[in-house]
Structures are given as structure tokens and as C-alpha cells.
Design a protein around this motif. Structure first.
Motif, PDB file in Angstrom:
ATOM      1  N   ARG A 297       0.834  -1.210   0.000  1.00 12.96           N
ATOM      2  CA  ARG A 297       0.000   0.000   0.000  1.00 12.96           C
ATOM      3  C   ARG A 297       0.863   1.252   0.000  1.00 12.96           C
ATOM      4  N   MET A 298       1.937   1.217   0.769  1.00 14.78           N
ATOM      5  CA  MET A 298       2.843   2.361   0.805  1.00 14.78           C
ATOM      6  C   MET A 298       3.529   2.535  -0.552  1.00 14.78           C
ATOM      7  N   ALA A 299       3.885   1.406  -1.184  1.00 16.49           N
ATOM      8  CA  ALA A 299       4.518   1.486  -2.497  1.00 16.49           C
ATOM      9  C   ALA A 299       3.562   2.065  -3.535  1.00 16.49           C
ATOM     10  N   GLU A 300       2.283   1.667  -3.472  1.00 19.35           N
ATOM     11  CA  GLU A 300       1.292   2.204  -4.391  1.00 19.35           C
ATOM     12  C   GLU A 300       1.104   3.701  -4.186  1.00 19.35           C
ATOM     13  N   ALA A 301       1.224   4.129  -2.928  1.00 18.72           N
ATOM     14  CA  ALA A 301       1.022   5.543  -2.634  1.00 18.72           C
ATOM     15  C   ALA A 301       2.091   6.427  -3.269  1.00 18.72           C
ATOM     16  N   VAL A 302       3.275   5.846  -3.500  1.00 16.98           N
ATOM     17  CA  VAL A 302       4.354   6.623  -4.112  1.00 16.98           C
ATOM     18  C   VAL A 302       4.519   6.294  -5.594  1.00 16.98           C
TER      19      VAL A 302
END
Length: 231
Positions: A80-85
Motif C-alpha cells: 500500500r505504501m509502495a502504491e502511494a508513491v
């Protein structure tokens, strides 16, 4: 006596992986335990609440759930954090790292209480004497409090480590090739569950026996000065 049908190296590798996971979990657990004890003994209410929440939550749920939550939950959070960036590729957590972290968190929750009790057992007069000699709080902790607390904590930590060794079997659920998982693979191919489960039991017993001997030696080494003073 036992026909391993070519699965001997696989069982040996699983035993070595079990030892590695246990040692990694011990290292993570000792760090978590020290931080947890520091938090619960902190003069600040926020840190005390944080330490209490950690021990209450982790000790209140089965270790198997901790393993699953760390592996699947950690993987979900990272993606999820990777998708956010803007990173779209799927990121998979290393099963060894997940297993070590999960077991370390569980070990640390119990080690927190061991360290807390050991630290509180250090005579207050020695701490005050260190302060009177001009030591700062950090120096008092590293030179007076922690060495004596570790001596008092060894029996409890040794018992927890033996439990941790057996809990390594739980990481087989996330496909880490430790002893139990490799034994299960051998059983599925040979259809001889008693042979491989019995061998796994002997290996666990051997490892635990070595740990017990190490604990006895560590206790004698840590208490050598105390015994001379007492005599």
C-alpha cells in the motif's frame, strides 16, 4: 536405524534454518524486550502506555497469529505504501525476515517483563552511588544497571529461548523451509510420518539440550563474582 530415503540433507538444512530463525528471533526479542522494559519503567505516561499496550496485545494473542499478521499484514502495508508513491509492482516480504520479526516480537513481549523485574531488582543504592560519582543516566544504565539486570534475567531469558526454539515450527505456515516444513515435505513423499516426526523430535531435543547447557554455563559465569563475595 532410520531410512531417510535421500531426505537427510533436507532435514539437516531444516534444522540449521530452525537454529538461524531462533537466533534471529532472540536478537530481535532482546532488543524489543529492553525497549519494552525501558518504556514500562519510563517516567512519562505515554511511553508507559506504549509499553503496556505492546505486552498486552502480543501476549494476548497466539504466536501463530503473530506470525500470520506480521507476514501478510506487513506485506499488505508495504504494498500500500509502495502504491502511494507510484510503485505498481507487487512486493513480497522475505519469509525468513517475517518469521524472525514475528518470533522476536513475541519473545520481546515476555522478555519485557523479565527485564523489567530484573532492572527493578538492582539495588537502588548502587544507582544512587553511580550518580553521586558524577555518572550520567546513560552511563549508570550501561555500567551499573544493565550488567546486573542481565545476570538476574538469564534464567528467565533462557526459559523463553527454549520456548522460542519450539515456536520456530510455526513459521512453516509461511513456507519457510525450517525443520517441521522439510519434515512434512519428506513425509508427503515417503508416507512415513513416524520416522520423520520422530527424527524432528530428536533434533529439537538435541538443540534444546545444548541451549540448557549453555544457560547453565551462562548462569555460573554471571554469578561467579557473587558467589565469591557470598563465601
Amino acid at each position: 536405524m532410520f531410512d531417510l530415503q535421500g531426505f537427510g540433507p533436507q532435514i539437516a538444512f531444516g534444522a540449521w534454518m530452525t537454529v538461524q530463525v531462533a537466533l534471529g528471533g532472540l536478537l530481535v526479542g532482546l532488543i524489543c524486550g529492553l525497549l519494552g522494559a525501558w518504556a514500562k519503567l519510563s517516567p512519562y505516561a505515554f511511553f508507559r502506555a506504549l509499553g503496556q499496550s505492546y505486552t498486552t496485545v502480543v501476549r494476548g494473542i497466539p504466536e501463530i497469529l503473530v506470525v500470520l499478521l506480521v507476514y501478510f499484514g506487513g506485506e499488505d502495508i508495504i504494498n500500500r505504501m509502495a502504491e502511494a508513491v507510484g510503485y505498481d509492482d507487487y512486493i513480497e516480504i522475505n519469509v525468513f525476515v517475517a518469521g524472525v520479526c514475528a518470533l522476536g516480537l513475541s519473545f520481546g513481549a515476555y522478555a519485557t517483563e523479565v527485564f523489567r523485574g530484573a532492572i527493578q531488582s538492582v539495588p537502588r543504592g548502587q544507582i544512587e552511588a553511580g550518580i553521586a560519582c558524577g555518572m550520567q543516566g546513560r552511563q549508570v544504565f550501561w555500567r551499573i544497571t544493565l550488567p546486573q539486570a542481565m545476570r538476574l534475567a538469564i534464567p528467565g531469558l533462557g526459559n523463553l529461548f527454549q520456548v522460542l526454539l519450539k515456536d520456530t515450527s510455526l513459521v512453516s505456515l509461511i513456507a519457510l523451509p525450517e525443520l517441521m516444513r522439510n519434515s512434512a515435505i519428506a513425509i508427503s513423499n515417503t508416507k512415513e510420518p513416524f520416522t520423520f516426526y520422530f527424527i524432528a523430535a530428536l533434533i529439537y531435543l538435541a538443540i534444546t539440550s545444548v541451549v540448557m547447557l549453555g544457560q547453565i554455563y551462562a548462569e555460573k559465569w554471571a554469578n561467579r563474582g557473587v558467589k565469591r563475595a557470598a563465601s
